[in-house]
Motif scaffolding. Sequence first.
Motif, short mmCIF file in Angstrom:
data_model
loop_
_atom_site.label_atom_id
_atom_site.label_comp_id
_atom_site.label_asym_id
_atom_site.label_seq_id
_atom_site.Cartn_x
_atom_site.Cartn_y
_atom_site.Cartn_z
N VAL A 47 68.30 -12.76 68.14
CA VAL A 47 69.04 -11.51 68.31
C VAL A 47 70.17 -11.52 67.29
O VAL A 47 70.98 -12.46 67.27
CB VAL A 47 69.61 -11.36 69.74
N LYS A 48 70.18 -10.53 66.41
CA LYS A 48 71.19 -10.43 65.35
C LYS A 48 71.27 -11.72 64.52
O LYS A 48 72.34 -12.22 64.21
CB LYS A 48 72.56 -10.09 65.94
N GLY A 49 70.09 -12.27 64.22
CA GLY A 49 70.01 -13.46 63.36
C GLY A 49 70.28 -14.78 64.06
O GLY A 49 70.18 -15.84 63.45
N LYS A 50 70.60 -14.71 65.35
CA LYS A 50 70.90 -15.93 66.10
C LYS A 50 69.78 -16.24 67.09
O LYS A 50 69.33 -15.36 67.82
CB LYS A 50 72.22 -15.77 66.85
N SER A 51 69.34 -17.52 67.10
CA SER A 51 68.27 -17.92 68.01
C SER A 51 68.74 -17.87 69.46
O SER A 51 69.83 -18.36 69.78
CB SER A 51 67.80 -19.34 67.68
N ILE A 52 67.94 -17.24 70.31
CA ILE A 52 68.27 -17.21 71.75
C ILE A 52 67.30 -18.04 72.57
O ILE A 52 67.46 -18.18 73.78
CB ILE A 52 68.27 -15.76 72.28
#
Length: 263
Positions: A47-52
């Motif tokens: 999400v928005k370049g960040k791994s969730i």
Amino acid sequence: KGLVHEKKTIAVTDGTPPGKPKVSAIDDNDIVIKGNAEKGSMVYAHVKGKSIGSAKADSKTGNYIIKISKQKAGTKVLVKVKDAAGNFSSGNTITVIDKTPPGMPKVNTIDDNDTTIKGTAEKGSRVYAYVSGKSIANAKASSSGTYSIKITKKKAGTKIILKAKDAAGNFSSGRTMTVIDKTPPAAPKVNKVTSKTTKVTGTAEKNGTVKIYRGSTHLKTATVNAKGSYSLAIKAQKKGTVLSVYAYDKAKNKSKATKVTVK
């Protein structure tokens, strides 16, 4: 001299990216992302370049389950696959679906003279009014959350249920409102009163009450029976005295006075 042939072993590098992963629908109550990808590959959600979250696809079926925290409706989740050679697939973007119903609308009191229902609800939602399971009217809540629904007058005691529907089609639970009686009863009818009368009788709204006054002095209160009759026991009054009789309904609404002059 004989020729000597040298053998060389060349490892073929996997430079082919895996296919884009398949992703099941995600809603704002989900705590997992499910889908299918290249067998044995790693699947990542961003999400928005960040791994969730991430998970390994099953080596036999390719199915995967990624554990995540709940995401807000409208969030864009990008899912990518990474194969054993480190190649990433192109991403599959999924928008989180709104499955959370709006809060129950707030409603101002409604009486039998009202032609609007007012209150507050989720901004931009549509508020519906129902009577006996049938929608009678609706209106959209403003950007500040206020709404005003136009209706025809409803009888006192009518049950009106209000529900809000958000942009995703989710309905709130219903708030039930009972229409309040604000309509005063008709003025009572009073039989002839003479200077010898000790019981003032007449008719008024059934099951209500009547009160009799001499000027501002309250003389007596009586209950109106189921047939609409009443009897007020008073002391005999002087000839020419003006008496005022009022009717009250169960909701405490007061009628206009019926004035009688003692004969």
